[in-house]
Design a protein around this motif. Structure first.
Motif, PDB file in Angstrom:
ATOM      1  N   GLU A  90     -17.849  76.397  17.681  1.00 49.59           N
ATOM      2  CA  GLU A  90     -17.216  76.799  16.443  1.00 49.59           C
ATOM      3  C   GLU A  90     -15.727  76.513  16.488  1.00 49.59           C
ATOM      4  O   GLU A  90     -15.155  76.291  17.549  1.00 49.59           O
ATOM      5  CB  GLU A  90     -17.456  78.283  16.178  1.00 49.59           C
ATOM      6  N   PHE A  91     -15.138  76.507  15.345  1.00 52.08           N
ATOM      7  CA  PHE A  91     -13.687  76.343  15.263  1.00 52.08           C
ATOM      8  C   PHE A  91     -13.207  77.116  14.051  1.00 52.08           C
ATOM      9  O   PHE A  91     -13.985  77.515  13.201  1.00 52.08           O
ATOM     10  CB  PHE A  91     -13.299  74.863  15.177  1.00 52.08           C
ATOM     11  N   ILE A  92     -11.917  77.281  14.012  1.00 59.37           N
ATOM     12  CA  ILE A  92     -11.361  78.140  12.978  1.00 59.37           C
ATOM     13  C   ILE A  92     -10.374  77.365  12.127  1.00 59.37           C
ATOM     14  O   ILE A  92      -9.649  76.508  12.634  1.00 59.37           O
ATOM     15  CB  ILE A  92     -10.686  79.346  13.660  1.00 59.37           C
ATOM     16  N   THR A  93     -10.385  77.642  10.848  1.00 56.66           N
ATOM     17  CA  THR A  93      -9.410  76.981   9.986  1.00 56.66           C
ATOM     18  C   THR A  93      -8.847  78.000   9.016  1.00 56.66           C
ATOM     19  O   THR A  93      -9.429  79.054   8.787  1.00 56.66           O
ATOM     20  CB  THR A  93     -10.059  75.847   9.164  1.00 56.66           C
ATOM     21  N   ARG A  94      -7.703  77.645   8.466  1.00 53.58           N
ATOM     22  CA  ARG A  94      -7.082  78.497   7.454  1.00 53.58           C
ATOM     23  C   ARG A  94      -6.895  77.660   6.203  1.00 53.58           C
ATOM     24  O   ARG A  94      -6.448  76.515   6.305  1.00 53.58           O
ATOM     25  CB  ARG A  94      -5.688  78.933   7.908  1.00 53.58           C
ATOM     26  N   PHE A  95      -7.208  78.235   5.072  1.00 56.39           N
ATOM     27  CA  PHE A  95      -6.918  77.538   3.821  1.00 56.39           C
ATOM     28  C   PHE A  95      -5.924  78.343   3.042  1.00 56.39           C
ATOM     29  O   PHE A  95      -5.921  79.561   3.062  1.00 56.39           O
ATOM     30  CB  PHE A  95      -8.150  77.470   2.911  1.00 56.39           C
ATOM     31  N   ALA A  96      -5.126  77.623   2.274  1.00 56.04           N
ATOM     32  CA  ALA A  96      -4.351  78.324   1.257  1.00 56.04           C
ATOM     33  C   ALA A  96      -5.351  78.702   0.172  1.00 56.04           C
ATOM     34  O   ALA A  96      -6.517  78.322   0.229  1.00 56.04           O
ATOM     35  CB  ALA A  96      -3.290  77.387   0.709  1.00 56.04           C
ATOM     36  N   MET A  97      -4.906  79.442  -0.780  1.00 54.40           N
ATOM     37  CA  MET A  97      -5.844  79.923  -1.793  1.00 54.40           C
ATOM     38  C   MET A  97      -6.540  78.802  -2.542  1.00 54.40           C
ATOM     39  O   MET A  97      -7.645  78.993  -3.057  1.00 54.40           O
ATOM     40  CB  MET A  97      -5.125  80.812  -2.799  1.00 54.40           C
ATOM     41  N   ASP A  98      -5.904  77.663  -2.614  1.00 54.43           N
ATOM     42  CA  ASP A  98      -6.537  76.586  -3.367  1.00 54.43           C
ATOM     43  C   ASP A  98      -7.392  75.689  -2.490  1.00 54.43           C
ATOM     44  O   ASP A  98      -7.816  74.628  -2.912  1.00 54.43           O
ATOM     45  CB  ASP A  98      -5.472  75.764  -4.099  1.00 54.43           C
ATOM     46  N   GLY A  99      -7.645  76.101  -1.283  1.00 55.68           N
ATOM     47  CA  GLY A  99      -8.562  75.324  -0.473  1.00 55.68           C
ATOM     48  C   GLY A  99      -7.912  74.255   0.387  1.00 55.68           C
ATOM     49  O   GLY A  99      -8.605  73.501   1.071  1.00 55.68           O
ATOM     50  N   LYS A 100      -6.622  74.184   0.382  1.00 55.84           N
ATOM     51  CA  LYS A 100      -5.968  73.178   1.217  1.00 55.84           C
ATOM     52  C   LYS A 100      -5.819  73.729   2.636  1.00 55.84           C
ATOM     53  O   LYS A 100      -5.423  74.857   2.837  1.00 55.84           O
ATOM     54  CB  LYS A 100      -4.573  72.842   0.671  1.00 55.84           C
ATOM     55  N   GLU A 114      -3.008  86.277   1.409  1.00 55.74           N
ATOM     56  CA  GLU A 114      -2.084  85.305   1.972  1.00 55.74           C
ATOM     57  C   GLU A 114      -2.782  83.975   2.208  1.00 55.74           C
ATOM     58  O   GLU A 114      -2.254  82.924   1.922  1.00 55.74           O
ATOM     59  CB  GLU A 114      -1.521  85.824   3.305  1.00 55.74           C
ATOM     60  N   TYR A 115      -3.957  84.053   2.768  1.00 56.19           N
ATOM     61  CA  TYR A 115      -4.738  82.835   2.953  1.00 56.19           C
ATOM     62  C   TYR A 115      -6.174  83.214   3.253  1.00 56.19           C
ATOM     63  O   TYR A 115      -6.507  84.384   3.370  1.00 56.19           O
ATOM     64  CB  TYR A 115      -4.177  81.963   4.071  1.00 56.19           C
ATOM     65  N   ILE A 116      -7.000  82.181   3.353  1.00 55.35           N
ATOM     66  CA  ILE A 116      -8.407  82.409   3.664  1.00 55.35           C
ATOM     67  C   ILE A 116      -8.657  81.916   5.080  1.00 55.35           C
ATOM     68  O   ILE A 116      -8.249  80.816   5.456  1.00 55.35           O
ATOM     69  CB  ILE A 116      -9.306  81.617   2.691  1.00 55.35           C
ATOM     70  N   VAL A 117      -9.323  82.724   5.848  1.00 56.50           N
ATOM     71  CA  VAL A 117      -9.652  82.334   7.213  1.00 56.50           C
ATOM     72  C   VAL A 117     -11.118  81.955   7.266  1.00 56.50           C
ATOM     73  O   VAL A 117     -11.969  82.677   6.756  1.00 56.50           O
ATOM     74  CB  VAL A 117      -9.385  83.486   8.190  1.00 56.50           C
ATOM     75  N   SER A 118     -11.381  80.840   7.868  1.00 59.80           N
ATOM     76  CA  SER A 118     -12.765  80.380   7.937  1.00 59.80           C
ATOM     77  C   SER A 118     -13.174  80.149   9.378  1.00 59.80           C
ATOM     78  O   SER A 118     -12.511  79.421  10.117  1.00 59.80           O
ATOM     79  CB  SER A 118     -12.883  79.073   7.148  1.00 59.80           C
ATOM     80  N   THR A 119     -14.254  80.819   9.779  1.00 58.31           N
ATOM     81  CA  THR A 119     -14.812  80.581  11.110  1.00 58.31           C
ATOM     82  C   THR A 119     -16.023  79.704  10.904  1.00 58.31           C
ATOM     83  O   THR A 119     -16.985  80.103  10.256  1.00 58.31           O
ATOM     84  CB  THR A 119     -15.264  81.904  11.754  1.00 58.31           C
ATOM     85  N   ASN A 120     -15.954  78.502  11.445  1.00 55.53           N
ATOM     86  CA  ASN A 120     -16.995  77.526  11.169  1.00 55.53           C
ATOM     87  C   ASN A 120     -17.857  77.287  12.402  1.00 55.53           C
ATOM     88  O   ASN A 120     -17.343  76.986  13.472  1.00 55.53           O
ATOM     89  CB  ASN A 120     -16.349  76.197  10.769  1.00 55.53           C
ATOM     90  N   ASP A 148       1.963  83.417   8.861  1.00 56.27           N
ATOM     91  CA  ASP A 148       1.949  81.964   8.785  1.00 56.27           C
ATOM     92  C   ASP A 148       2.269  81.343  10.117  1.00 56.27           C
ATOM     93  O   ASP A 148       1.946  80.198  10.382  1.00 56.27           O
ATOM     94  CB  ASP A 148       3.031  81.478   7.805  1.00 56.27           C
ATOM     95  N   LEU A 149       2.990  82.108  10.929  1.00 61.94           N
ATOM     96  CA  LEU A 149       3.543  81.529  12.139  1.00 61.94           C
ATOM     97  C   LEU A 149       2.716  81.825  13.366  1.00 61.94           C
ATOM     98  O   LEU A 149       3.135  81.550  14.472  1.00 61.94           O
ATOM     99  CB  LEU A 149       4.961  82.075  12.355  1.00 61.94           C
ATOM    100  N   CYS A 150       1.556  82.388  13.184  1.00 64.90           N
ATOM    101  CA  CYS A 150       0.776  82.687  14.370  1.00 64.90           C
ATOM    102  C   CYS A 150      -0.561  81.962  14.316  1.00 64.90           C
ATOM    103  O   CYS A 150      -0.982  81.490  13.279  1.00 64.90           O
ATOM    104  CB  CYS A 150       0.556  84.181  14.507  1.00 64.90           C
ATOM    105  N   HIS A 151      -1.199  81.905  15.426  1.00 63.92           N
ATOM    106  CA  HIS A 151      -2.501  81.259  15.560  1.00 63.92           C
ATOM    107  C   HIS A 151      -3.541  82.098  14.827  1.00 63.92           C
ATOM    108  O   HIS A 151      -3.527  83.313  14.902  1.00 63.92           O
ATOM    109  CB  HIS A 151      -2.841  81.192  17.050  1.00 63.92           C
ATOM    110  N   THR A 152      -4.414  81.421  14.121  1.00 64.07           N
ATOM    111  CA  THR A 152      -5.390  82.138  13.302  1.00 64.07           C
ATOM    112  C   THR A 152      -6.285  83.067  14.100  1.00 64.07           C
ATOM    113  O   THR A 152      -6.680  84.119  13.618  1.00 64.07           O
ATOM    114  CB  THR A 152      -6.259  81.136  12.543  1.00 64.07           C
ATOM    115  N   LEU A 153      -6.590  82.694  15.318  1.00 63.12           N
ATOM    116  CA  LEU A 153      -7.470  83.558  16.096  1.00 63.12           C
ATOM    117  C   LEU A 153      -6.835  84.907  16.384  1.00 63.12           C
ATOM    118  O   LEU A 153      -7.509  85.844  16.764  1.00 63.12           O
ATOM    119  CB  LEU A 153      -7.842  82.897  17.425  1.00 63.12           C
TER     120      LEU A 153
END
Lengths: 639, 376
Positions: free
Chosen positions: A359-369, A452-458, B283-288
């Motif tokens: 798995e990996f993790i990503t962050r999106f801004a609210m618009d999906g970027k 603030e943002y969306i966190v996605s665990t994929n 914003d400045l930290c690792h998502t985990l």
């Protein structure tokens, strides 16, 4: 005593509320979250709050200073009455009949006796409940037997502690996960270290005592530790933070001797080696670190807190070292400290990849970027994080999955829960797809409550069988393009005005923006008093396609069948095949004529106004995109 | 008739008095058996005596499980080492006499005392229901209440009601957790009856003190299965001594956006202080590490002080460092006569320790890092 007793015996009252015997309502929320009562102003109060709830004297089992000869009830009354100033307690006195107080006292005593009888082995087997006196007598016997077995020595001048010292030591070390150490300041010689170091660093005491501390510290932290041990004026002075103002205050203390003498506090983190293999101590040959291979060395982060101490050298037995401290010949200064391991999170060592699940993790801004991409994504998707950052996630989703993912996107922005997506396909760098399944949640700032943002665990569900090379991809796609061309034409007819690939391509990227805008609009519309104001874009449903049509005419109608995906930073020969396929497939699917297919799935769930607004905005968005991102000159045309 | 009634009443009164006397004697006997100083023993009231007796019995049971077998095992290991290294080792249990044991005991006591003093905290043993079975005697230094006043009571009587939920969650132990010696780390508010100068006051004028509790679960199987938490509790200090180049301070608004940062951050993380203003730490930290930071933030909002765990802060242009932050909410300062210019809203003050070097400097994880890479 259980909490029940606490309640019975006059529990806490928060903030001096009216003195009813009510247990304070506790926060029932399952997760730790800011209680809804908490507003910024009340938080300020709370942080300043020093007002203690009035506590009934009775709940501390009466005053400990009075002997138990005076009947308890009377004592309490006297106490309460003497509390002239305390209005609440007075009121309580009157409200609560004496008998209630007495009853509570008796209940408490009975509970205690019950607990005692449960603890004493001789009481336990008894089937019937024993009376108070018997229980007490048995307790006396039991204590006598306990004391008899424990190794105890009574010395008049020896201060008895509740627990035997050995045991206490064990407890402390178990709780604290730490070890005590004393190092000399001049050369970092470990003068003393407690036994518990064995459990923590896996070195024995004998291995460590007499060695230099620096042999056990990570090379990059040596400077830090040296600084902490030194008293030199070259190093930064003490900086204190004034609690009232929050400002830094330079300590004006003279640096030299004062710093070393009693009590100068030190607190720092450093990485220390720990020994993975248990080695038997062979004193002469064993060298702590130098013979070990450096690359296999493991370190753990240790938080060291302690004091500087100095002793006159005349009082110490210096075993042959003899060299006095350079600065002050008659004093030997040391750091006496405790080292503790915190293992809050296990740091990921370079190169270690967790094997299952992938798995990996990503962050999106609210618009999906994408605004953050975990480096593990590279092995799975082929893209480096920087290739994905700034682009919209919708560009990579398979067209089949767009509807449901857009729907989840909407959901996650509006809810506090974690949203699970179904399995979906994500396009890799090579054009193939991996099947992923993700868990999304919108991260909300605890203070402002805004997303603030969306966190996605994929999680990777499966890889596509065989990653194809580019040439293969191209041929694959060109073949499929032939078959779908007719469909494509059909759908071209059917979908009024929207176009061709360029529009559709950009459209994919704009889904996210659209969804984000929907949310903003939604919030705006909710926050503003909802008058029946009709939006300037109010158009009945059937007119929409026409509007659509008109606007779309403004878009340059390139007949291009493929083109580079805007937003991708690379300008080299990016897989045209990929671009091609994306556009194609989009076309193939959208064969129905309605707003949903053209602009966005699920759009019909919104009202006409919103729908219209969304359509307009999406088109405006695409318009802008076309303006900046695409350079038609550079488009590659399929041959 | 009346005389009869009177007589009966007198008899019952005498009987009652006798019973009370006997009871008091037993209580007195019990209190003398407790390992406390005479002066303390004499002044205990009856419920306290029972409480302390309970604590004594419970601790005894617990410790038998902890120290019984293990102590022997560790002795054996020590002896082995002694024989191999040829060093003299006092801990070895061969032919120890009382004198040696006593010295050991004294040593142990000194070490423990020193340990607790340096740690600047006290030890607490909590049952799964929250009963404070044992507290180290230096608790009076931090809470103003003595060991005997507190032992046996329930922790929920002394902690902030809003923290009870969290404490309960931490007390809940599954069987598996207990066997693994599960760790606990949380912040709670407790009543402290100390004046500014550190003298004990009484509970009525108590203030809330923020404690950082760390420790682990412990179980002992025989004679009866008992599990509990061993915790060290440290009050979080409001003033920090910074002596390292590897720390920096920063101020944030309540939503964790930077409002000020000291210039050390430039050396450590590459950002200039100006470019950080207004940016959110999330914003400045690792998502985990989002969870870790959220917990920290919530602790700050609710309890006014917090210690974060270890988390990663992204370095300008690529890579990250491991850090740990100690933070507190600073109450708002309004301009006053003595300080007309000073105005400061409610804000958060953080002292951040940088723990590691820059890891993976060429790896760009966030959008921010790519931007910085190409801009100059």
């Amino acid at each position: 005593m259980s909490a029940r007793n606490a309640a019975a015996g006059g529990g806490d009252r928060a903030r001096g509320e009216p003195a009813e015997d009510v247990l304070v309502e506790e926060n029932q929320s399952g997760s730790v979250s800011l209680p809804s009562l908490m507003t910024p102003s009340s938080a300020a109060c709370m942080s300043l709050s020093m007002e203690m709830p009035r506590k009934r004297k009775g709940s501390l089992d009466n005053q400990d200073t009075k002997s138990s000869s005076i009947p308890d009830a009377d004592m309490e009354d006297i106490q309460n009455r003497s509390d002239g100033e305390d209005q609440n307690v007075k009121i309580k006195c009157f409200r609560e009949p004496h008998s209630q107080i007495e009853k509570r006292r008796r209940d408490k005593m009975n509970n205690l006796i019950d607990e005692l009888s449960a603890m004493i082995p001789t009481c336990n087997p008894m089937s019937r409940k024993l009376d108070k006196l018997t229980v007490l007598r048995m307790a006396v016997q039991h204590l006598k037997s306990l004391k008899g077995s424990a190794s105890s020595f009574s010395e008049a001048n020896f201060k008895p502690s509740f627990l035997p010292n050995e045991e206490l030591k064990h407890l402390v070390l178990k709780a604290a996960d730490g070890f005590l150490f004393v190092v000399g300041c001049d050369r970092g010689k470990i003068v003393f270290v407690s036994e518990s170091v064995t459990k923590i660093l896996n070195y024995s005491r004998a291995e460590l005592i007499g060695q230099s501390l620096f042999d056990y510290i990570h090379p990059k932290d040596m400077g830090k530790v040296k600084e902490q041990l030194s008293a030199s004026e070259l190093y930064p002075r003490e900086r204190l933070i004034d609690a009232k103002t929050g400002l830094q205050v330079q300590a004006d203390l003279p640096v030299s001797a004062a710093r070393l003498c009693s009590g100068a506090r030190r607190s720092f983190f450093c990485r220390m080696k720990y020994n993975k293999i248990f080695i038997k101590v062979e004193e002469k040959e064993f060298q702590a670190s130098t013979s070990k291979k450096k690359e296999s060395q493991k370190y753990c982060t240790v938080h060291c807190t302690g004091y500087m101490r100095s002793w006159p050298t005349s009082h110490l037995e210096m075993d042959g070292d003899g060299e006095p401290d350079k600065q002050d010949s008659s004093y030997y200064s040391c750091l006496v400290a405790v080292g503790r391991i915190h293992s809050h999170s296990s740091p990921q060592v370079n190169g270690e990849v967790r094997v299952k699940p992938i798995e990996f993790i990503t962050r999106f801004a609210m618009d999906g970027k994408f605004t953050f991409v975990d480096q593990r994504a590279t092995t799975i998707l082929g893209y480096l994080p920087q290739e994905l950052l700034g682009t919209s996630c919708y560009e990579y989703f398979h067209q089949d999955d767009l509807p449901h993912l857009a729907d989840k996107h909407r959901k996650v922005l509006r809810s506090k829960d974690k949203i699970e997506t179904d399995c979906y396909k994500f396009k890799t760098k090579f054009g193939s797809f991996v099947t992923l399944q993700s868990q999304w949640f919108s991260f909300v700032n605890p203070w402002t409550k805004e997303v603030e943002y969306i966190v996605s665990t994929n999680t990777v569900i499966s890889y596509d069988p065989g990653r194809t090379s580019r040439s293969e991809v191209k041929s694959e796609l060109s073949s499929s393009s032939k078959t779908s061309e007719e469909d494509g034409n059909k759908s071209l007819q059917v979908i009024l005005g929207i176009s061709t690939t360029p529009g559709a391509m950009i459209y994919a990227g704009s889904i996210g923006t659209q969804i984000a805008n929907e949310l903003l609009d939604f919030n705006r519309m909710n926050s503003s008093s909802s008058s029946g104001s009709i939006s300037p874009f109010s158009l009945p449903q059937d007119k929409c396609p026409q509007t659509h049509n008109q606007i779309s005419n403004n878009m340059p109608n390139g007949g291009a069948t493929d083109m580079e995906i805007p937003g991708k930073s690379s300008s080299e020969d990016e897989p045209q095949g990929a671009a091609f396929s994306g556009g194609e497939s989009l076309m193939v699917e959208n064969s129905q004529l309605d707003l949903d297919s053209v602009v966005g799935p699920g759009l019909s769930s919104l009202s006409n106004d919103e729908a219209a607004m969304a359509v307009i905005m999406s088109l405006l968005e695409t318009d802008t995109n076309l303006g900046e991102a695409v350079d038609f000159e550079e488009m590659h045309w399929s041959s | 008739m009346k005389a009869d009634k009177e007589k009966r009443r007198m008899i019952s009164r005498d009987a009652a008095r006798r019973r009370r006397r006997v009871e008091s004697e037993v209580f007195a006997e019990l209190s003398r058996l407790l390992p406390l100083q005479q002066s303390v023993q004499d002044h205990l009231d009856k419920p306290s005596v029972i409480r302390l007796t309970l604590s004594y019995i419970r601790m005894h049971t617990l410790l038998k499980g902890i120290t019984g077998k293990k102590a022997e095992a560790s002795h054996a290991v020590k002896c082995e080492q002694v024989m191999e290294s040829g060093e003299e080792w006092r801990g070895c249990d061969r032919g120890r006499d009382d004198e040696e044991k006593k010295t050991d005991d004294v040593e142990a006591s000194e070490e423990t005392n020193m340990f607790l003093r340096i740690l600047e905290g006290f030890l607490i043993v909590l049952s799964t229901e929250g009963d404070m079975i044992y507290l180290s005697d230096n608790v009076s230094k931090y809470m103003g209440l003595t060991q005997t006043e507190l032992m046996g009571h329930n922790i929920f009587e002394f902690t902030h009601p809003c923290d009870h939920e969290e404490i309960r969650n931490n007390l809940r132990l599954t069987a598996e957790e207990v066997w693994c010696g599960a760790k606990r780390d949380f912040v709670m508010r407790i009543k402290g009856a100390l004046t500014h100068r550190g003298r004990s006051s009484n509970l009525k004028s108590a203030t809330w003190k923020v404690l950082h509790c760390q420790g682990r679960a412990k179980v002992c199987v025989a004679p009866s299965s008992v599990s509990c938490l061993l915790l060290t509790c440290q009050p979080l200090p409001l003033s920090h001594t910074l002596l390292s180049t590897h720390t920096f301070t920063s101020q944030h608004s309540m939503d964790m956006r930077f409002t000020y940062c000291d210039q050390r951050i430039t050396l450590l993380l590459g950002y200039s202080t100006e470019e950080l203003l207004g940016r959110s730490i999330y914003d400045l930290c690792h998502t985990l590490d989002t969870n870790c930071l959220t917990k920290n933030h919530l602790n700050l909002c609710l309890k006014s002080q917090s210690v974060s765990g270890q988390y990663r802060m992204l370095v300008r242009g690529g890579g990250y460092v491991w850090v740990e932050s100690h933070s507190a909410v600073i109450p708002s300062v309004r301009p006053s006569k003595s300080r007309p210019g000073a105005h400061q809203p409610l804000c958060i003050l953080c002292v951040t320790y940088v723990l590691s070097g820059v890891e993976e400097p060429s790896l760009q994880l966030s959008l921010d890092q790519t931007v910085h890479r190409y801009l100059r």
